[in-house]
Motif scaffolding. Structure first.
Motif, PDB file in Angstrom:
ATOM      1  N   ARG A  37       0.244  -2.174 -15.764  1.00  0.00           N
ATOM      2  CA  ARG A  37       0.406  -2.826 -14.466  1.00  0.00           C
ATOM      3  C   ARG A  37       0.366  -1.834 -13.315  1.00  0.00           C
ATOM      4  O   ARG A  37       1.193  -0.943 -13.223  1.00  0.00           O
ATOM      5  N   PRO A  38      -0.616  -2.013 -12.415  1.00  0.00           N
ATOM      6  CA  PRO A  38      -0.577  -1.264 -11.163  1.00  0.00           C
ATOM      7  C   PRO A  38       0.450  -1.950 -10.252  1.00  0.00           C
ATOM      8  O   PRO A  38       0.763  -3.118 -10.437  1.00  0.00           O
ATOM      9  N   LYS A  39       0.972  -1.232  -9.279  1.00  0.00           N
ATOM     10  CA  LYS A  39       1.990  -1.816  -8.407  1.00  0.00           C
ATOM     11  C   LYS A  39       1.404  -2.691  -7.304  1.00  0.00           C
ATOM     12  O   LYS A  39       2.047  -3.628  -6.848  1.00  0.00           O
ATOM     13  N   THR A  40       0.168  -2.406  -6.871  1.00  0.00           N
ATOM     14  CA  THR A  40      -0.447  -3.170  -5.785  1.00  0.00           C
ATOM     15  C   THR A  40      -1.894  -3.511  -6.136  1.00  0.00           C
ATOM     16  O   THR A  40      -2.490  -2.919  -7.041  1.00  0.00           O
ATOM     17  N   ALA A  41      -2.453  -4.427  -5.363  1.00  0.00           N
ATOM     18  CA  ALA A  41      -3.863  -4.776  -5.538  1.00  0.00           C
ATOM     19  C   ALA A  41      -4.743  -3.556  -5.270  1.00  0.00           C
ATOM     20  O   ALA A  41      -5.761  -3.357  -5.936  1.00  0.00           O
ATOM     21  N   ALA A  58      -7.509 -11.754  -6.726  1.00  0.00           N
ATOM     22  CA  ALA A  58      -6.831 -13.046  -6.578  1.00  0.00           C
ATOM     23  C   ALA A  58      -5.856 -13.256  -7.729  1.00  0.00           C
ATOM     24  O   ALA A  58      -6.059 -12.770  -8.843  1.00  0.00           O
ATOM     25  N   ARG A  59      -4.798 -14.012  -7.403  1.00  0.00           N
ATOM     26  CA  ARG A  59      -3.803 -14.415  -8.407  1.00  0.00           C
ATOM     27  C   ARG A  59      -3.533 -15.888  -8.173  1.00  0.00           C
ATOM     28  O   ARG A  59      -3.201 -16.299  -7.057  1.00  0.00           O
ATOM     29  N   GLU A  60      -3.702 -16.690  -9.205  1.00  0.00           N
ATOM     30  CA  GLU A  60      -3.464 -18.133  -9.129  1.00  0.00           C
ATOM     31  C   GLU A  60      -4.186 -18.768  -7.936  1.00  0.00           C
ATOM     32  O   GLU A  60      -3.628 -19.578  -7.200  1.00  0.00           O
ATOM     33  N   GLY A  61      -5.423 -18.352  -7.705  1.00  0.00           N
ATOM     34  CA  GLY A  61      -6.238 -18.927  -6.645  1.00  0.00           C
ATOM     35  C   GLY A  61      -5.958 -18.398  -5.251  1.00  0.00           C
ATOM     36  O   GLY A  61      -6.597 -18.816  -4.299  1.00  0.00           O
ATOM     37  N   GLN A  62      -5.029 -17.466  -5.122  1.00  0.00           N
ATOM     38  CA  GLN A  62      -4.674 -16.897  -3.822  1.00  0.00           C
ATOM     39  C   GLN A  62      -5.218 -15.479  -3.713  1.00  0.00           C
ATOM     40  O   GLN A  62      -4.967 -14.650  -4.596  1.00  0.00           O
ATOM     41  N   LEU A  63      -5.950 -15.198  -2.628  1.00  0.00           N
ATOM     42  CA  LEU A  63      -6.447 -13.842  -2.415  1.00  0.00           C
ATOM     43  C   LEU A  63      -5.288 -12.911  -2.106  1.00  0.00           C
ATOM     44  O   LEU A  63      -4.339 -13.289  -1.413  1.00  0.00           O
ATOM     45  N   LEU A  64      -5.360 -11.696  -2.626  1.00  0.00           N
ATOM     46  CA  LEU A  64      -4.329 -10.693  -2.388  1.00  0.00           C
ATOM     47  C   LEU A  64      -4.874  -9.615  -1.467  1.00  0.00           C
ATOM     48  O   LEU A  64      -5.952  -9.080  -1.715  1.00  0.00           O
ATOM     49  N   THR A  65      -4.129  -9.281  -0.441  1.00  0.00           N
ATOM     50  CA  THR A  65      -4.495  -8.143   0.398  1.00  0.00           C
ATOM     51  C   THR A  65      -4.179  -6.878  -0.396  1.00  0.00           C
ATOM     52  O   THR A  65      -3.396  -6.916  -1.352  1.00  0.00           O
ATOM     53  N   PRO A  66      -4.795  -5.744  -0.032  1.00  0.00           N
ATOM     54  CA  PRO A  66      -4.607  -4.516  -0.818  1.00  0.00           C
ATOM     55  C   PRO A  66      -3.154  -4.087  -0.999  1.00  0.00           C
ATOM     56  O   PRO A  66      -2.812  -3.467  -2.003  1.00  0.00           O
ATOM     57  N   ASP A  67      -2.277  -4.441  -0.062  1.00  0.00           N
ATOM     58  CA  ASP A  67      -0.882  -4.011  -0.156  1.00  0.00           C
ATOM     59  C   ASP A  67       0.008  -4.981  -0.935  1.00  0.00           C
ATOM     60  O   ASP A  67       1.177  -4.694  -1.164  1.00  0.00           O
ATOM     61  N   ARG A  68      -0.535  -6.113  -1.400  1.00  0.00           N
ATOM     62  CA  ARG A  68       0.281  -7.101  -2.127  1.00  0.00           C
ATOM     63  C   ARG A  68       0.694  -6.587  -3.488  1.00  0.00           C
ATOM     64  O   ARG A  68      -0.068  -5.940  -4.203  1.00  0.00           O
ATOM     65  N   ARG A  69       1.934  -6.914  -3.870  1.00  0.00           N
ATOM     66  CA  ARG A  69       2.499  -6.497  -5.150  1.00  0.00           C
ATOM     67  C   ARG A  69       1.842  -7.241  -6.309  1.00  0.00           C
ATOM     68  O   ARG A  69       1.460  -8.402  -6.194  1.00  0.00           O
TER      69      ARG A  69
END
Length: 85
Positions: A37-41, A58-69
């Motif tokens: 597991r990496p800590k961020t996107a 993306a996680r569960e259909g939601q885009l993650l910004t680079p800083d998201r956990r």
């Protein structure tokens, strides 16, 4: 049965790692990876050798910004993108 079939085609990155892992579907290749597991996107993209501008996470259909956990056992999608101008 489908889960077992998918697991057969999953590439395990650093199998000696016994800590938290995530599952990643990389598109358009449709390759499945299991990796520590990496800590961020952002760290996920770095681990895959991709620039932030060249892929979406993306996680569960939601885009993650680079800083998201990213959390243990997350099931993520990495979609490589290209622009033509």
């Amino acid at each position: 049965m489908l889960i077992l079939e998918a697991e057969k085609h999953m590439r395990i990155v650093r199998p000696e790692h016994t800590g938290a892992r995530v599952t990643v579907l990389v598109q358009p290749e449709e390759s499945r990876l299991s990796l520590p597991r990496p800590k961020t996107a952002r760290q996920l993209l770095e681990a895959l050798g991709l620039a932030e501008e060249s892929a979406l996470v993306a996680r569960e259909g939601q885009l993650l910004t680079p800083d998201r956990r990213i959390w243990p056992n997350d099931d993520l999608l990495v979609r490589k993108v290209a622009s033509s101008g």
